[in-house]
Design a protein around this motif. Structure first.
Motif, mmCIF file in Angstrom:
data_model
loop_
_atom_site.group_PDB
_atom_site.id
_atom_site.type_symbol
_atom_site.label_atom_id
_atom_site.label_comp_id
_atom_site.label_asym_id
_atom_site.label_seq_id
_atom_site.Cartn_x
_atom_site.Cartn_y
_atom_site.Cartn_z
ATOM 1 N N ALA A 1 0.818 -1.208 0.000
ATOM 2 C CA ALA A 1 0.000 0.000 0.000
ATOM 3 C C ALA A 1 0.856 1.264 0.000
ATOM 4 O O ALA A 1 0.357 2.347 -0.300
ATOM 5 C CB ALA A 1 -0.928 0.017 1.216
ATOM 6 N N VAL A 2 2.139 1.138 0.329
ATOM 7 C CA VAL A 2 3.007 2.319 0.402
ATOM 8 C C VAL A 2 4.181 2.267 -0.568
ATOM 9 O O VAL A 2 4.834 3.278 -0.810
ATOM 10 C CB VAL A 2 3.548 2.521 1.832
ATOM 11 C CG1 VAL A 2 2.404 2.761 2.796
ATOM 12 C CG2 VAL A 2 4.380 1.336 2.281
ATOM 13 N N VAL A 3 4.490 1.093 -1.120
ATOM 14 C CA VAL A 3 5.573 0.963 -2.096
ATOM 15 C C VAL A 3 4.982 1.160 -3.485
ATOM 16 O O VAL A 3 3.923 0.618 -3.779
ATOM 17 C CB VAL A 3 6.236 -0.428 -1.974
ATOM 18 C CG1 VAL A 3 7.251 -0.646 -3.076
ATOM 19 C CG2 VAL A 3 6.894 -0.582 -0.602
ATOM 20 N N PRO A 4 5.605 1.922 -4.423
ATOM 21 C CA PRO A 4 6.940 2.528 -4.328
ATOM 22 C C PRO A 4 6.953 3.974 -3.868
ATOM 23 O O PRO A 4 7.994 4.623 -3.930
ATOM 24 C CB PRO A 4 7.424 2.435 -5.777
ATOM 25 C CG PRO A 4 6.184 2.654 -6.578
ATOM 26 C CD PRO A 4 5.063 2.007 -5.789
ATOM 27 N N ALA A 5 5.824 4.529 -3.444
ATOM 28 C CA ALA A 5 5.806 5.935 -3.043
ATOM 29 C C ALA A 5 6.687 6.182 -1.818
ATOM 30 O O ALA A 5 7.257 7.255 -1.668
ATOM 31 C CB ALA A 5 4.370 6.371 -2.755
ATOM 32 N N TYR A 6 6.802 5.189 -0.948
ATOM 33 C CA TYR A 6 7.612 5.328 0.256
ATOM 34 C C TYR A 6 8.911 4.540 0.084
ATOM 35 O O TYR A 6 8.966 3.550 -0.639
ATOM 36 C CB TYR A 6 6.875 4.764 1.473
ATOM 37 C CG TYR A 6 5.717 5.585 1.988
ATOM 38 C CD1 TYR A 6 5.603 5.858 3.344
ATOM 39 C CD2 TYR A 6 4.725 6.070 1.149
ATOM 40 C CE1 TYR A 6 4.538 6.586 3.854
ATOM 41 C CE2 TYR A 6 3.651 6.799 1.632
ATOM 42 C CZ TYR A 6 3.566 7.052 2.987
ATOM 43 O OH TYR A 6 2.518 7.765 3.476
ATOM 44 N N SER A 7 9.935 4.957 0.786
ATOM 45 C CA SER A 7 11.182 4.198 0.835
ATOM 46 C C SER A 7 11.359 3.647 2.241
ATOM 47 O O SER A 7 10.818 4.188 3.206
ATOM 48 C CB SER A 7 12.378 5.082 0.464
ATOM 49 O OG SER A 7 12.493 6.170 1.370
ATOM 50 N N GLY A 8 12.128 2.574 2.353
ATOM 51 C CA GLY A 8 12.308 1.948 3.655
ATOM 52 C C GLY A 8 13.303 2.688 4.523
ATOM 53 O O GLY A 8 14.285 3.246 4.033
ATOM 54 N N CYS A 9 13.054 2.702 5.823
ATOM 55 C CA CYS A 9 13.992 3.274 6.789
ATOM 56 C C CYS A 9 15.263 2.426 6.785
ATOM 57 O O CYS A 9 15.212 1.213 7.009
ATOM 58 C CB CYS A 9 13.362 3.279 8.180
ATOM 59 S SG CYS A 9 14.526 3.593 9.524
ATOM 60 N N LYS A 10 16.403 3.049 6.530
ATOM 61 C CA LYS A 10 17.649 2.291 6.419
ATOM 62 C C LYS A 10 18.044 1.630 7.729
ATOM 63 O O LYS A 10 18.619 0.539 7.731
ATOM 64 C CB LYS A 10 18.771 3.199 5.920
ATOM 65 C CG LYS A 10 18.625 3.603 4.465
ATOM 66 C CD LYS A 10 19.811 4.425 3.998
ATOM 67 C CE LYS A 10 19.661 4.796 2.535
ATOM 68 N NZ LYS A 10 20.803 5.603 2.052
ATOM 69 N N ASP A 11 17.746 2.284 8.858
ATOM 70 C CA ASP A 11 18.088 1.677 10.143
ATOM 71 C C ASP A 11 17.275 0.406 10.369
ATOM 72 O O ASP A 11 17.795 -0.604 10.854
ATOM 73 C CB ASP A 11 17.847 2.664 11.284
ATOM 74 C CG ASP A 11 18.875 3.786 11.304
ATOM 75 O OD1 ASP A 11 19.989 3.561 10.795
ATOM 76 O OD2 ASP A 11 18.561 4.874 11.809
ATOM 77 N N CYS A 12 15.986 0.447 10.013
ATOM 78 C CA CYS A 12 15.157 -0.753 10.138
ATOM 79 C C CYS A 12 15.646 -1.844 9.194
ATOM 80 O O CYS A 12 15.755 -3.013 9.566
ATOM 81 C CB CYS A 12 13.695 -0.433 9.827
ATOM 82 S SG CYS A 12 12.821 0.473 11.126
ATOM 83 N N LEU A 13 15.948 -1.457 7.946
ATOM 84 C CA LEU A 13 16.372 -2.438 6.953
ATOM 85 C C LEU A 13 17.675 -3.112 7.353
ATOM 86 O O LEU A 13 17.851 -4.313 7.180
ATOM 87 C CB LEU A 13 16.551 -1.757 5.594
ATOM 88 C CG LEU A 13 15.309 -1.151 4.944
ATOM 89 C CD1 LEU A 13 15.696 -0.420 3.667
ATOM 90 C CD2 LEU A 13 14.280 -2.213 4.644
ATOM 91 N N ARG A 14 18.585 -2.321 7.894
ATOM 92 C CA ARG A 14 19.907 -2.859 8.203
ATOM 93 C C ARG A 14 19.910 -3.739 9.443
ATOM 94 O O ARG A 14 20.570 -4.777 9.483
ATOM 95 C CB ARG A 14 20.894 -1.708 8.396
ATOM 96 C CG ARG A 14 22.331 -2.179 8.612
ATOM 97 C CD ARG A 14 23.259 -1.007 8.853
ATOM 98 N NE ARG A 14 24.620 -1.486 9.037
ATOM 99 C CZ ARG A 14 25.545 -1.510 8.091
ATOM 100 N NH1 ARG A 14 25.257 -1.079 6.881
ATOM 101 N NH2 ARG A 14 26.755 -1.962 8.330
ATOM 102 N N HIS A 15 19.161 -3.333 10.471
ATOM 103 C CA HIS A 15 19.278 -4.015 11.755
ATOM 104 C C HIS A 15 18.166 -5.029 12.031
ATOM 105 O O HIS A 15 18.375 -5.981 12.775
ATOM 106 C CB HIS A 15 19.330 -2.984 12.882
ATOM 107 C CG HIS A 15 20.491 -2.046 12.775
ATOM 108 N ND1 HIS A 15 21.800 -2.467 12.881
ATOM 109 C CD2 HIS A 15 20.556 -0.708 12.538
ATOM 110 C CE1 HIS A 15 22.614 -1.438 12.732
ATOM 111 N NE2 HIS A 15 21.888 -0.358 12.522
ATOM 112 N N ALA A 16 16.989 -4.831 11.442
ATOM 113 C CA ALA A 16 15.900 -5.769 11.725
ATOM 114 C C ALA A 16 16.119 -7.101 11.021
ATOM 115 O O ALA A 16 15.869 -8.163 11.572
ATOM 116 C CB ALA A 16 14.557 -5.170 11.315
#
Length: 230
Positions: free
Chosen positions: A157-172
């Motif tokens: 519902a939010v892609v591709p208008a939104y981008s992912g938080c890099k901190d969440c992507l890297r550490h989660a």
């Protein structure tokens, strides 16, 4: 990162395959470095010069804040070579240097459910699992906009208008947990997404079945992709 004047030959097939599959828009971690790289461009070029031993090259343009690097995969008749070049760097000790590449990790940017703020936003977060367990929405990175309210929504519902938080992507580093059932009575126990875990380190799950009383460890099937996003 180790500096090299001539890049080591004969990199492993797994690293070659990873780089060959990378596309513009992917997010990378190279050599376990603290930077998270945006892949902003990908160029593939055949080399037809008969005096050149190289057959082709694939170059990725990487951006991270004010740094611009180039990740280059070169194919020779009998092997591949990989190098990382510092094209622009705020650190003068890196500028213009070439580095060995031992590992490239492509960060998974999509999970079935994500967290976004109630107002206007340009990025999504991974859900904090503890907050989600109580029916609340909060970013897994613990950051986000101060004073904002968050809601959980489907990723598509939010892609591709939104981008992912890099901190969440890297550490989660989310992985899917396939459906877990009691081995005695086949009752469904759980399924979902695990975050901040190393999949290779999980051998099984300890469960207690509320239906038949089974109490022991069962195998856990984990996967890095999400089949139910769309």
């Amino acid at each position: 990162m180790a500096v090299t004047d001539s890049v080591d030959a004969g990199v492993g097939p797994a690293l070659v395959e990873t780089i060959q599959d990378i596309e513009a828009g992917d997010l990378l971690v190279v050599n376990g470095d603290t930077r998270t790289w945006d892949v902003t461009d990908v160029v593939e070029r055949a080399i037809e010069d008969p005096t050149d031993d190289r057959e082709s090259k694939r170059v990725l343009r990487l951006n991270s804040r004010s740094a611009v690097f180039g990740l280059e995969l070169v194919r020779y008749p009998d092997h591949h070579e990989v190098s990382l070049y510092a094209l622009e760097s705020p650190d003068w000790t890196e500028d213009g240097r070439a580095f060995d590449v031992d590992d490239v990790e492509v960060l998974d940017q999509r999970v079935p459910w994500v967290v976004v703020s109630g107002g206007k936003a340009e990025k999504y977060h991974f859900p904090d699992p503890q907050a989600a367990a109580y029916g609340e929405a909060a970013p897994a990175c613990g950051a986000g906009n101060q004073g904002s309210t968050y809601r959980i929504t489907r990723c598509n519902a939010v892609v591709p208008a939104y981008s992912g938080c890099k901190d969440c992507l890297r550490h989660a580093k989310p992985v899917t947990l396939q459906a877990v059932r009691c081995p005695d009575c086949r009752k469904h126990i759980c399924q979902g997404v695990l975050q901040r875990v190393e999949a290779a380190a999980i051998d099984g799950l300890s469960i207690t079945c509320p239906q038949c009383g089974f109490d022991s460890i069962v195998d856990a099937e984990l996967a890095g992709e999400f089949a139910d996003i769309d």
